[in-house]
Design a protein around this motif. Structure first.
Motif, PDB file in Angstrom:
ATOM      1  N   HIS A  37      12.036  -7.132  -8.150  1.00 13.47           N
ATOM      2  CA  HIS A  37      12.262  -7.140  -6.703  1.00 13.47           C
ATOM      3  C   HIS A  37      10.980  -7.644  -6.037  1.00 13.47           C
ATOM      4  O   HIS A  37       9.875  -7.344  -6.493  1.00 13.47           O
ATOM      5  CB  HIS A  37      12.583  -5.718  -6.234  1.00 13.47           C
ATOM      6  CG  HIS A  37      12.993  -5.635  -4.804  1.00 13.47           C
ATOM      7  ND1 HIS A  37      12.079  -5.569  -3.771  1.00 13.47           N
ATOM      8  CD2 HIS A  37      14.220  -5.613  -4.222  1.00 13.47           C
ATOM      9  CE1 HIS A  37      12.729  -5.512  -2.621  1.00 13.47           C
ATOM     10  NE2 HIS A  37      14.026  -5.529  -2.855  1.00 13.47           N
ATOM     11  N   PRO A  38      11.090  -8.436  -4.943  1.00 16.33           N
ATOM     12  CA  PRO A  38       9.892  -8.987  -4.289  1.00 16.33           C
ATOM     13  C   PRO A  38       8.833  -7.946  -3.941  1.00 16.33           C
ATOM     14  O   PRO A  38       7.635  -8.210  -4.066  1.00 16.33           O
ATOM     15  CB  PRO A  38      10.461  -9.645  -3.031  1.00 16.33           C
ATOM     16  CG  PRO A  38      11.845 -10.056  -3.435  1.00 16.33           C
ATOM     17  CD  PRO A  38      12.330  -8.971  -4.346  1.00 16.33           C
ATOM     18  N   SER A  39       9.234  -6.771  -3.496  1.00 20.47           N
ATOM     19  CA  SER A  39       8.239  -5.749  -3.148  1.00 20.47           C
ATOM     20  C   SER A  39       7.484  -5.273  -4.381  1.00 20.47           C
ATOM     21  O   SER A  39       6.285  -4.952  -4.311  1.00 20.47           O
ATOM     22  CB  SER A  39       8.905  -4.559  -2.456  1.00 20.47           C
ATOM     23  OG  SER A  39       9.837  -3.925  -3.310  1.00 20.47           O
ATOM     24  N   ASP A  40       8.160  -5.253  -5.537  1.00 16.82           N
ATOM     25  CA  ASP A  40       7.491  -4.862  -6.777  1.00 16.82           C
ATOM     26  C   ASP A  40       6.587  -5.976  -7.297  1.00 16.82           C
ATOM     27  O   ASP A  40       5.561  -5.714  -7.927  1.00 16.82           O
ATOM     28  CB  ASP A  40       8.522  -4.472  -7.839  1.00 16.82           C
ATOM     29  CG  ASP A  40       9.207  -3.151  -7.528  1.00 16.82           C
ATOM     30  OD1 ASP A  40       8.514  -2.229  -7.082  1.00 16.82           O
ATOM     31  OD2 ASP A  40      10.424  -3.057  -7.714  1.00 16.82           O
ATOM     32  N   GLN A  41       6.966  -7.225  -7.047  1.00 17.65           N
ATOM     33  CA  GLN A  41       6.087  -8.338  -7.398  1.00 17.65           C
ATOM     34  C   GLN A  41       4.761  -8.209  -6.652  1.00 17.65           C
ATOM     35  O   GLN A  41       3.690  -8.368  -7.242  1.00 17.65           O
ATOM     36  CB  GLN A  41       6.752  -9.670  -7.027  1.00 17.65           C
ATOM     37  CG  GLN A  41       7.951 -10.040  -7.875  1.00 17.65           C
ATOM     38  CD  GLN A  41       8.557 -11.360  -7.431  1.00 17.65           C
ATOM     39  OE1 GLN A  41       8.092 -11.990  -6.483  1.00 17.65           O
ATOM     40  NE2 GLN A  41       9.610 -11.773  -8.109  1.00 17.65           N
ATOM     41  N   THR A  42       4.844  -7.921  -5.356  1.00 18.41           N
ATOM     42  CA  THR A  42       3.631  -7.775  -4.540  1.00 18.41           C
ATOM     43  C   THR A  42       2.798  -6.595  -5.024  1.00 18.41           C
ATOM     44  O   THR A  42       1.564  -6.695  -5.133  1.00 18.41           O
ATOM     45  CB  THR A  42       3.997  -7.591  -3.058  1.00 18.41           C
ATOM     46  OG1 THR A  42       4.797  -8.702  -2.634  1.00 18.41           O
ATOM     47  CG2 THR A  42       2.751  -7.499  -2.194  1.00 18.41           C
ATOM     48  N   GLU A  43       3.452  -5.478  -5.319  1.00 14.74           N
ATOM     49  CA  GLU A  43       2.737  -4.294  -5.788  1.00 14.74           C
ATOM     50  C   GLU A  43       2.026  -4.576  -7.105  1.00 14.74           C
ATOM     51  O   GLU A  43       0.865  -4.186  -7.300  1.00 14.74           O
ATOM     52  CB  GLU A  43       3.710  -3.131  -5.968  1.00 14.74           C
ATOM     53  CG  GLU A  43       3.034  -1.824  -6.362  1.00 14.74           C
ATOM     54  CD  GLU A  43       4.028  -0.688  -6.522  1.00 14.74           C
ATOM     55  OE1 GLU A  43       3.674   0.303  -7.197  1.00 14.74           O
ATOM     56  OE2 GLU A  43       5.150  -0.781  -5.989  1.00 14.74           O
ATOM     57  N   PHE A  44       2.702  -5.279  -8.013  1.00 19.27           N
ATOM     58  CA  PHE A  44       2.095  -5.624  -9.296  1.00 19.27           C
ATOM     59  C   PHE A  44       0.899  -6.544  -9.073  1.00 19.27           C
ATOM     60  O   PHE A  44      -0.169  -6.345  -9.660  1.00 19.27           O
ATOM     61  CB  PHE A  44       3.126  -6.306 -10.191  1.00 19.27           C
ATOM     62  CG  PHE A  44       2.565  -6.793 -11.500  1.00 19.27           C
ATOM     63  CD1 PHE A  44       2.439  -5.927 -12.580  1.00 19.27           C
ATOM     64  CD2 PHE A  44       2.147  -8.109 -11.660  1.00 19.27           C
ATOM     65  CE1 PHE A  44       1.912  -6.365 -13.792  1.00 19.27           C
ATOM     66  CE2 PHE A  44       1.619  -8.554 -12.856  1.00 19.27           C
ATOM     67  CZ  PHE A  44       1.499  -7.678 -13.929  1.00 19.27           C
ATOM     68  N   PHE A  45       1.052  -7.544  -8.217  1.00 17.24           N
ATOM     69  CA  PHE A  45      -0.040  -8.476  -7.943  1.00 17.24           C
ATOM     70  C   PHE A  45      -1.271  -7.747  -7.427  1.00 17.24           C
ATOM     71  O   PHE A  45      -2.398  -8.021  -7.844  1.00 17.24           O
ATOM     72  CB  PHE A  45       0.419  -9.528  -6.935  1.00 17.24           C
ATOM     73  CG  PHE A  45      -0.677 -10.454  -6.501  1.00 17.24           C
ATOM     74  CD1 PHE A  45      -1.106 -11.476  -7.317  1.00 17.24           C
ATOM     75  CD2 PHE A  45      -1.302 -10.280  -5.264  1.00 17.24           C
ATOM     76  CE1 PHE A  45      -2.135 -12.327  -6.930  1.00 17.24           C
ATOM     77  CE2 PHE A  45      -2.323 -11.123  -4.863  1.00 17.24           C
ATOM     78  CZ  PHE A  45      -2.747 -12.150  -5.702  1.00 17.24           C
ATOM     79  N   LEU A  46      -1.068  -6.799  -6.522  1.00 22.53           N
ATOM     80  CA  LEU A  46      -2.192  -6.077  -5.932  1.00 22.53           C
ATOM     81  C   LEU A  46      -2.899  -5.173  -6.933  1.00 22.53           C
ATOM     82  O   LEU A  46      -4.038  -4.763  -6.702  1.00 22.53           O
ATOM     83  CB  LEU A  46      -1.706  -5.243  -4.738  1.00 22.53           C
ATOM     84  CG  LEU A  46      -1.296  -6.051  -3.501  1.00 22.53           C
ATOM     85  CD1 LEU A  46      -0.639  -5.149  -2.465  1.00 22.53           C
ATOM     86  CD2 LEU A  46      -2.492  -6.780  -2.911  1.00 22.53           C
ATOM     87  N   SER A  47      -2.244  -4.882  -8.051  1.00 21.43           N
ATOM     88  CA  SER A  47      -2.857  -4.027  -9.070  1.00 21.43           C
ATOM     89  C   SER A  47      -3.745  -4.807 -10.030  1.00 21.43           C
ATOM     90  O   SER A  47      -4.463  -4.222 -10.844  1.00 21.43           O
ATOM     91  CB  SER A  47      -1.764  -3.308  -9.877  1.00 21.43           C
ATOM     92  OG  SER A  47      -1.095  -4.215 -10.754  1.00 21.43           O
ATOM     93  N   LEU A  48      -3.723  -6.133  -9.951  1.00 16.75           N
ATOM     94  CA  LEU A  48      -4.439  -6.971 -10.916  1.00 16.75           C
ATOM     95  C   LEU A  48      -5.915  -7.116 -10.565  1.00 16.75           C
ATOM     96  O   LEU A  48      -6.294  -7.138  -9.392  1.00 16.75           O
ATOM     97  CB  LEU A  48      -3.801  -8.362 -10.980  1.00 16.75           C
ATOM     98  CG  LEU A  48      -2.334  -8.427 -11.414  1.00 16.75           C
ATOM     99  CD1 LEU A  48      -1.850  -9.871 -11.382  1.00 16.75           C
ATOM    100  CD2 LEU A  48      -2.151  -7.833 -12.812  1.00 16.75           C
ATOM    101  N   ASP A  49      -6.732  -7.277 -11.599  1.00 15.27           N
ATOM    102  CA  ASP A  49      -8.141  -7.595 -11.373  1.00 15.27           C
ATOM    103  C   ASP A  49      -8.287  -9.108 -11.193  1.00 15.27           C
ATOM    104  O   ASP A  49      -7.309  -9.858 -11.288  1.00 15.27           O
ATOM    105  CB  ASP A  49      -9.010  -7.079 -12.523  1.00 15.27           C
ATOM    106  CG  ASP A  49      -8.616  -7.666 -13.876  1.00 15.27           C
ATOM    107  OD1 ASP A  49      -8.017  -8.782 -13.910  1.00 15.27           O
ATOM    108  OD2 ASP A  49      -8.893  -7.034 -14.915  1.00 15.27           O
ATOM    109  N   ASP A  50      -9.507  -9.557 -10.953  1.00 11.43           N
ATOM    110  CA  ASP A  50      -9.737 -10.973 -10.656  1.00 11.43           C
ATOM    111  C   ASP A  50      -9.249 -11.889 -11.773  1.00 11.43           C
ATOM    112  O   ASP A  50      -8.591 -12.905 -11.515  1.00 11.43           O
ATOM    113  CB  ASP A  50     -11.236 -11.225 -10.413  1.00 11.43           C
ATOM    114  CG  ASP A  50     -11.753 -10.522  -9.178  1.00 11.43           C
ATOM    115  OD1 ASP A  50     -10.938  -9.867  -8.491  1.00 11.43           O
ATOM    116  OD2 ASP A  50     -12.952 -10.623  -8.893  1.00 11.43           O
ATOM    117  N   ASN A  51      -9.561 -11.553 -13.011  1.00 15.50           N
ATOM    118  CA  ASN A  51      -9.204 -12.417 -14.132  1.00 15.50           C
ATOM    119  C   ASN A  51      -7.693 -12.548 -14.297  1.00 15.50           C
ATOM    120  O   ASN A  51      -7.169 -13.635 -14.547  1.00 15.50           O
ATOM    121  CB  ASN A  51      -9.820 -11.892 -15.434  1.00 15.50           C
ATOM    122  CG  ASN A  51     -11.325 -12.065 -15.470  1.00 15.50           C
ATOM    123  OD1 ASN A  51     -11.862 -12.986 -14.841  1.00 15.50           O
ATOM    124  ND2 ASN A  51     -12.022 -11.193 -16.188  1.00 15.50           N
TER     125      ASN A  51
END
Length: 257
Positions: A37-51
């Protein structure tokens, strides 16, 4: 489409996506990520580090990443844009709804804004420049110029064929706006009306001529009240001469509350 609402399932799904990113399995990551779901895509993205973010950019097209970028807060957008390859960023901005792109460009310095606007497609850049003229919080600043318009003389079959086979940047096609050769608005047709109409039916025969519109200077609260009062998904923004400038969707106004 997958929604990560169960904690255990979310941990497992997230683990496999992270592994795919780490191991460079771009297609595997892409498939799982785009199923979210788009909201989960955004949440996953925000959990990532720089690399990991840098790896994600190589797995998604600019259009696909634009869906995430639009949902980020202003400060995060300014940070992320510096991580993107310039060509990738420009293509992403070209494909964003004009109101979302204008909101971002409005955050930048004059030099930074000019950098992107001079590299974007001319039509997209002009739409953004026009939106930036309006005072923040007004209908003019909230609207998108990406609108699907039809002529009163078009038939239902002709319009449906356009919707099926021609690419459109319109933010919503629930309403189709009927304009004349001078872009003056004189009717609206819902997608439902269009679908159930006989193929040979002329648009002017099924359109609703009782229009609810707002001027560019209308305030956000006024626009929201009109949308709520009349149960609209979108409201058109017009000049005093009824020239259609753009539309404001329900999402456009509630996102600021």
């Amino acid at each position: 489409m997958i929604k990560l609402h169960q904690y255990k399932y979310k941990e497992e799904y997230t683990y496999y996506m992270l592994q795919a990113l780490k191991e460079g399995r771009g297609e595997a990551f892409r498939k799982d990520f785009l199923d979210l779901h788009p909201s989960d895509q955004t949440e996953f993205f925000l959990s990532l580090d720089d690399n990991r973010r840098m790896r994600l950019y190589t797995c998604l097209t600019p259009v696909e990443f634009g869906e995430i970028f639009s949902e980020l807060r202003a400060e995060m957008q300014k940070r992320i844009i510096t991580e993107l390859a310039r060509e990738y960023a420009v293509e992403m901005l070209n494909e964003l709804p004009s109101d979302d792109a204008a909101d971002f460009i409005g955050l930048l310095t004059h030099y930074e804004a000019d950098f992107f606007l001079t590299r974007m497609e001319q039509e997209e850049a002009e739409d953004i420049k026009q939106l930036l003229v309006y005072e923040e919080g007004t209908a003019g600043s909230l609207m998108t110029a990406d609108v699907f318009t039809v002529a009163g003389t078009d038939t239902a079959a002709e319009v449906l064929n356009r919707l099926r086979y021609k690419k459109t940047d319109a933010e919503t096609i629930y309403y189709l706006y009927v304009t004349d050769h001078q872009e003056r608005l004189f009717g609206v047709v819902s997608l439902r009306q269009l679908i159930i109409a006989p193929a040979e039916c002329v648009i002017s025969e099924i359109m609703n001529a009782k229009l609810i519109t707002v001027p560019t200077e209308a305030q956000r609260v006024e626009v929201l009240e009109i949308i709520k009062k009349y149960g609209l998904l979108a409201v058109p923004v017009v000049t005093p001469d009824d020239v259609l400038l753009g539309i404001i969707t329900f999402d456009d106004v509630v996102s600021f509350l």
